[in-house]
Design a protein around this motif. Structure first.
Motif, short mmCIF file in Angstrom:
data_model
loop_
_atom_site.label_atom_id
_atom_site.label_comp_id
_atom_site.label_asym_id
_atom_site.label_seq_id
_atom_site.Cartn_x
_atom_site.Cartn_y
_atom_site.Cartn_z
N LYS A 1 48.54 -37.06 37.22
CA LYS A 1 47.55 -36.14 37.77
C LYS A 1 46.48 -36.91 38.54
N ALA A 2 46.13 -36.37 39.69
CA ALA A 2 45.19 -37.05 40.58
C ALA A 2 43.85 -37.31 39.90
N ARG A 3 43.32 -36.33 39.19
CA ARG A 3 42.01 -36.52 38.57
C ARG A 3 42.05 -37.57 37.46
N VAL A 4 43.15 -37.62 36.73
CA VAL A 4 43.32 -38.64 35.70
C VAL A 4 43.32 -40.03 36.34
N CYS A 5 44.02 -40.14 37.46
CA CYS A 5 44.11 -41.43 38.15
C CYS A 5 42.77 -41.87 38.71
N TRP A 6 42.03 -40.92 39.28
CA TRP A 6 40.72 -41.30 39.83
C TRP A 6 39.75 -41.67 38.71
N ALA A 7 39.85 -40.99 37.57
CA ALA A 7 39.02 -41.36 36.42
C ALA A 7 39.32 -42.79 35.98
N ALA A 8 40.59 -43.17 36.03
CA ALA A 8 40.97 -44.54 35.67
C ALA A 8 40.37 -45.54 36.65
N VAL A 9 40.41 -45.21 37.94
CA VAL A 9 39.81 -46.09 38.95
C VAL A 9 38.31 -46.23 38.71
N GLU A 10 37.66 -45.13 38.40
CA GLU A 10 36.21 -45.19 38.14
C GLU A 10 35.91 -46.05 36.92
N ASN A 11 36.76 -45.98 35.90
CA ASN A 11 36.58 -46.84 34.73
C ASN A 11 36.71 -48.31 35.11
N LEU A 12 37.70 -48.61 35.94
CA LEU A 12 37.89 -49.99 36.38
C LEU A 12 36.69 -50.49 37.18
N LEU A 13 36.14 -49.62 38.00
CA LEU A 13 34.95 -49.99 38.77
C LEU A 13 33.75 -50.20 37.85
N ASP A 14 33.55 -49.28 36.92
CA ASP A 14 32.40 -49.36 36.02
C ASP A 14 32.42 -50.63 35.17
N LYS A 15 33.62 -51.05 34.80
CA LYS A 15 33.76 -52.21 33.92
C LYS A 15 34.03 -53.51 34.68
N ASN A 16 33.90 -53.43 36.01
CA ASN A 16 34.07 -54.61 36.86
C ASN A 16 35.46 -55.23 36.71
N LEU A 17 36.45 -54.38 36.52
CA LEU A 17 37.82 -54.86 36.33
C LEU A 17 38.69 -54.69 37.58
N LEU A 18 38.25 -53.85 38.50
CA LEU A 18 39.10 -53.56 39.66
C LEU A 18 39.43 -54.82 40.44
N LEU A 19 38.43 -55.67 40.65
CA LEU A 19 38.64 -56.88 41.44
C LEU A 19 38.79 -58.13 40.57
N ASN A 20 38.54 -57.99 39.27
CA ASN A 20 38.54 -59.18 38.42
C ASN A 20 39.43 -59.09 37.19
N GLY A 21 39.87 -57.90 36.82
CA GLY A 21 40.61 -57.73 35.58
C GLY A 21 42.03 -58.25 35.64
N GLU A 22 42.51 -58.76 34.51
CA GLU A 22 43.92 -59.12 34.38
C GLU A 22 44.72 -57.84 34.14
N SER A 23 46.03 -57.95 34.25
CA SER A 23 46.87 -56.75 34.14
C SER A 23 46.71 -56.06 32.79
N ASP A 24 46.54 -56.83 31.70
CA ASP A 24 46.39 -56.20 30.39
C ASP A 24 45.04 -55.48 30.27
N GLN A 25 44.01 -56.01 30.91
CA GLN A 25 42.71 -55.34 30.90
C GLN A 25 42.77 -54.05 31.72
N ILE A 26 43.44 -54.11 32.85
CA ILE A 26 43.60 -52.91 33.68
C ILE A 26 44.44 -51.87 32.94
N LEU A 27 45.49 -52.32 32.29
CA LEU A 27 46.34 -51.43 31.51
C LEU A 27 45.52 -50.62 30.51
N GLY A 28 44.55 -51.26 29.88
CA GLY A 28 43.74 -50.60 28.87
C GLY A 28 42.88 -49.46 29.39
N GLU A 29 42.72 -49.38 30.71
CA GLU A 29 41.90 -48.32 31.30
C GLU A 29 42.73 -47.19 31.92
N LEU A 30 44.04 -47.32 31.88
CA LEU A 30 44.90 -46.33 32.55
C LEU A 30 45.29 -45.20 31.60
#
Length: 216
Positions: A53-82
């Protein structure tokens, strides 16, 4: 061509036209003044959306941005926000691979990569060939969301369902080869011209017809 359904589509377009134009203006602002982080966020959103779902995916992106993981997170850290994103194990890896692919000297440089293309179709082809997890639908979606692909078709299940009900296609294909995708895209463009709804609006009208909102 079913006249009643076309009239219904036109009525929806009239009722939400201002909202559509506002959303398209937002996309255009991303292209003009958005930084690499904002543009990469849109790419990540499109990597996450298949069968989710689009809204679920955008919420995940916002979480990654808020936690500074979008540009710096490893795959396991990103996984934890999806949360709620289907196929999240593969998609978390795709995000990291895309970030590496689109970085220069360790810094994301997606804006310069995309802006070098004068033809949006060339940009789409490059994305499909070079970014894992990005097919024609996802590439078209991304380019539209950064104000660069307003005449591309985003052939997700909502759009294909509408195209079938409107007689643009006879049936929803089980899968979309490049050739079939482009054939349907041309058919959608011709339909948009016939009903006098801009291609950039038609996708959002059809999305609204299925989902009840204008989103991304």
């Amino acid at each position: 061509m079913p006249i009643e359904k076309i009239d219904e589509l036109k009525a929806i377009h009239i009722s939400i036209q201002d909202e559509i134009e506002s959303r398209l203006a937002e996309f255009d602002r991303i292209r003009k003044i958005g930084d690499d982080k904002a543009i990469f966020a849109e790419l990540v959103f499109c990597i996450l959306t298949p069968q989710s779902k689009a809204r679920v995916c955008w919420a995940a992106v916002e979480n990654l941005l808020d936690k500074n993981l979008l540009l710096n997170g490893e795959s396991d850290q990103i996984l934890g926000e999806l949360h709620g994103v289907r196929f999240k194990y593969k998609k978390s890896e795709y995000v990291v691979e895309a970030r590496d692919k689109l970085s220069i000297d360790g810094k994301i440089a997606i804006k310069s990569r995309i802006s070098r293309f004068s033809d949006v179709c060339d940009a789409r082809e490059w994305l499909v060939r070079n970014v894992k997890g990005i097919g024609y639908k996802e590439a078209s979606h991304f380019l539209r969301n950064i104000g660069f692909g307003e005449n591309l078709a985003i052939l997700d299940r909502h759009i294909l369902k509408n195209l079938r009900s409107l007689g643009v296609i006879e049936e929803i294909p089980d899968s979309l080869s490049r050739r079939r995708y482009l054939e349907i895209e041309i058919g959608m463009m011709e339909f948009a011209d016939r009903v006098k709804i801009p291609m950039s609006h038609l996708d959002l009208v059809m999305w609204y017809n299925e989902a009840g909102e204008v989103f991304k």
